[in-house]
Design a protein around this motif. Structure first.
Motif, PDB file in Angstrom:
ATOM      1  N   VAL A  67      68.366   9.012  21.075  1.00 24.76           N
ATOM      2  CA  VAL A  67      68.262   8.201  19.761  1.00 24.76           C
ATOM      3  C   VAL A  67      67.684   9.879  18.916  1.00 24.76           C
ATOM      4  CG1 VAL A  67      66.760   6.521  17.846  1.00 24.76           C
ATOM      5  CG2 VAL A  67      67.241   6.202  20.155  1.00 24.76           C
ATOM      6  N   GLN A  68      66.239  10.294  19.636  1.00 22.70           N
ATOM      7  CA  GLN A  68      65.616  11.701  18.658  1.00 22.70           C
ATOM      8  C   GLN A  68      64.851  12.366  20.089  1.00 22.70           C
ATOM      9  OE1 GLN A  68      63.135   8.361  16.965  1.00 22.70           O
ATOM     10  NE2 GLN A  68      61.225   9.838  17.776  1.00 22.70           N
ATOM     11  N   TYR A  69      64.568  13.660  19.802  1.00 22.45           N
ATOM     12  CA  TYR A  69      64.439  14.567  20.367  1.00 22.45           C
ATOM     13  C   TYR A  69      62.439  14.584  20.146  1.00 22.45           C
ATOM     14  CZ  TYR A  69      63.886  18.185  23.290  1.00 22.45           C
ATOM     15  OH  TYR A  69      63.648  19.859  24.329  1.00 22.45           O
ATOM     16  N   GLU A  70      62.399  14.549  18.834  1.00 24.04           N
ATOM     17  CA  GLU A  70      60.962  14.680  18.987  1.00 24.04           C
ATOM     18  C   GLU A  70      60.279  13.331  18.742  1.00 24.04           C
ATOM     19  OE1 GLU A  70      59.411  16.970  18.323  1.00 24.04           O
ATOM     20  OE2 GLU A  70      60.404  19.231  18.233  1.00 24.04           O
ATOM     21  N   GLU A  71      59.518  12.845  19.555  1.00 23.48           N
ATOM     22  CA  GLU A  71      58.245  11.825  19.851  1.00 23.48           C
ATOM     23  C   GLU A  71      59.409  11.150  20.263  1.00 23.48           C
ATOM     24  OE1 GLU A  71      55.730  11.259  18.971  1.00 23.48           O
ATOM     25  OE2 GLU A  71      54.366  12.871  17.759  1.00 23.48           O
ATOM     26  N   HIS A  72      59.995  11.315  22.033  1.00 27.14           N
ATOM     27  CA  HIS A  72      61.418  10.425  22.085  1.00 27.14           C
ATOM     28  C   HIS A  72      60.021   9.401  22.991  1.00 27.14           C
ATOM     29  CE1 HIS A  72      60.463  14.270  24.774  1.00 27.14           C
ATOM     30  NE2 HIS A  72      60.982  13.179  25.773  1.00 27.14           N
ATOM     31  N   LEU A 106      53.359  15.447  26.770  1.00 22.72           N
ATOM     32  CA  LEU A 106      52.394  16.318  26.966  1.00 22.72           C
ATOM     33  C   LEU A 106      51.786  16.256  25.352  1.00 22.72           C
ATOM     34  CD1 LEU A 106      55.471  18.805  28.110  1.00 22.72           C
ATOM     35  CD2 LEU A 106      53.386  18.136  29.176  1.00 22.72           C
ATOM     36  N   PRO A 107      50.511  16.851  25.634  1.00 18.67           N
ATOM     37  CA  PRO A 107      49.351  16.906  26.661  1.00 18.67           C
ATOM     38  C   PRO A 107      49.728  16.050  27.884  1.00 18.67           C
ATOM     39  CG  PRO A 107      47.896  17.412  25.139  1.00 18.67           C
ATOM     40  CD  PRO A 107      49.528  16.692  25.097  1.00 18.67           C
ATOM     41  N   GLN A 108      49.911  15.903  28.883  1.00 19.99           N
ATOM     42  CA  GLN A 108      49.926  14.659  29.732  1.00 19.99           C
ATOM     43  C   GLN A 108      48.345  14.283  29.298  1.00 19.99           C
ATOM     44  OE1 GLN A 108      51.100  15.465  33.583  1.00 19.99           O
ATOM     45  NE2 GLN A 108      53.062  15.029  33.517  1.00 19.99           N
ATOM     46  N   SER A 109      48.558  12.660  30.103  1.00 20.38           N
ATOM     47  CA  SER A 109      46.700  11.617  29.942  1.00 20.38           C
ATOM     48  C   SER A 109      47.288  10.499  30.565  1.00 20.38           C
ATOM     49  CB  SER A 109      46.962  11.110  27.865  1.00 20.38           C
ATOM     50  OG  SER A 109      48.476  10.782  27.893  1.00 20.38           O
TER      51      SER A 109
END
Length: 199
Positions: A67-72, A106-109
């Motif tokens: 659907v989308q790249y950013e905030e995928h 990222l950064p992983q949480s």
């Protein structure tokens, strides 16, 4: 919970629906993360229901790229909420799966044991022989999609910073990958020295 149905559906969807410009975030990456999850789960003694939840999270963690790249990652959770109830997953199952998916951003949480395993599996390649090949697939993807066009020197700087600041969560990932990750970092730094006069 029909895991096999969910697996077949999303692999087919990723195989046919993703942009060919996604050289890193493609179906091969998803299957690679799934394989890494299964190896880490074996070492971390995770099985049964938890293993199914982790495998499902691995399969869907980058599905939002459809659907989308950013905030995928957020888009991936919307997809699981839509699809997984039809495959017998409960609301609680989907909540756990989606929390795992969101921690890979990222950064992983990661906080829970399952989240830590998924995050380690997602970046398993940092400590492998194919690190440079996979990293350059990501660089190609960024350049092709105008995500973050960078020179080769700048790319190595970013890789050096990322490798230095990244930490594997699980003991199993450290055992499997830390030594090679350190070697990869050393090689990146050597390349940076060779490229120090480049733009």
């Amino acid at each position: 919970m029909d895991y096999e149905k969910a697996k077949d559906f999303i692999i087919n969807k990723l195989s046919n629906g993703l942009s060919p410009d996604l050289r890193y975030h493609n179906v091969d990456h998803t299957l690679d993360v799934l394989q890494s999850v299964e190896k880490l789960c074996e070492m971390e003694n995770v099985n049964g229901h938890d293993l199914i939840l982790l495998n499902t999270a691995a399969l869907f963690h980058d599905s939002g790229m459809l659907v989308q790249y950013e905030e995928h990652e957020e888009a991936s959770t919307r997809l699981t909420r839509k699809l997984l109830p039809e495959m017998g997953y409960t609301a609680e199952d989907i909540k756990i799966i989606n929390k795992m998916i969101l921690t890979t951003r990222l950064p992983q949480s990661a906080q829970t044991h399952l989240e830590k395993i998924l995050c380690d599996a997602d970046l398993d390649y940092l400590g492998r022989d194919d690190f440079f090949m996979i990293a350059h697939q990501l660089k190609y993807e960024w350049n092709k999609l105008n995500i973050n066009k960078v020179s080769l020197k700048r790319w190595y700087e970013l890789q050096s910073d990322f490798l230095e600041t990244h930490t594997y969560y699980t003991d199993s990932a450290v055992i499997l990958r830390q030594k090679k990750k350190n070697q990869n970092l050393s090689e990146v730094k050597e390349l940076l020295i060779k490229h120090e006069h480049c733009i």
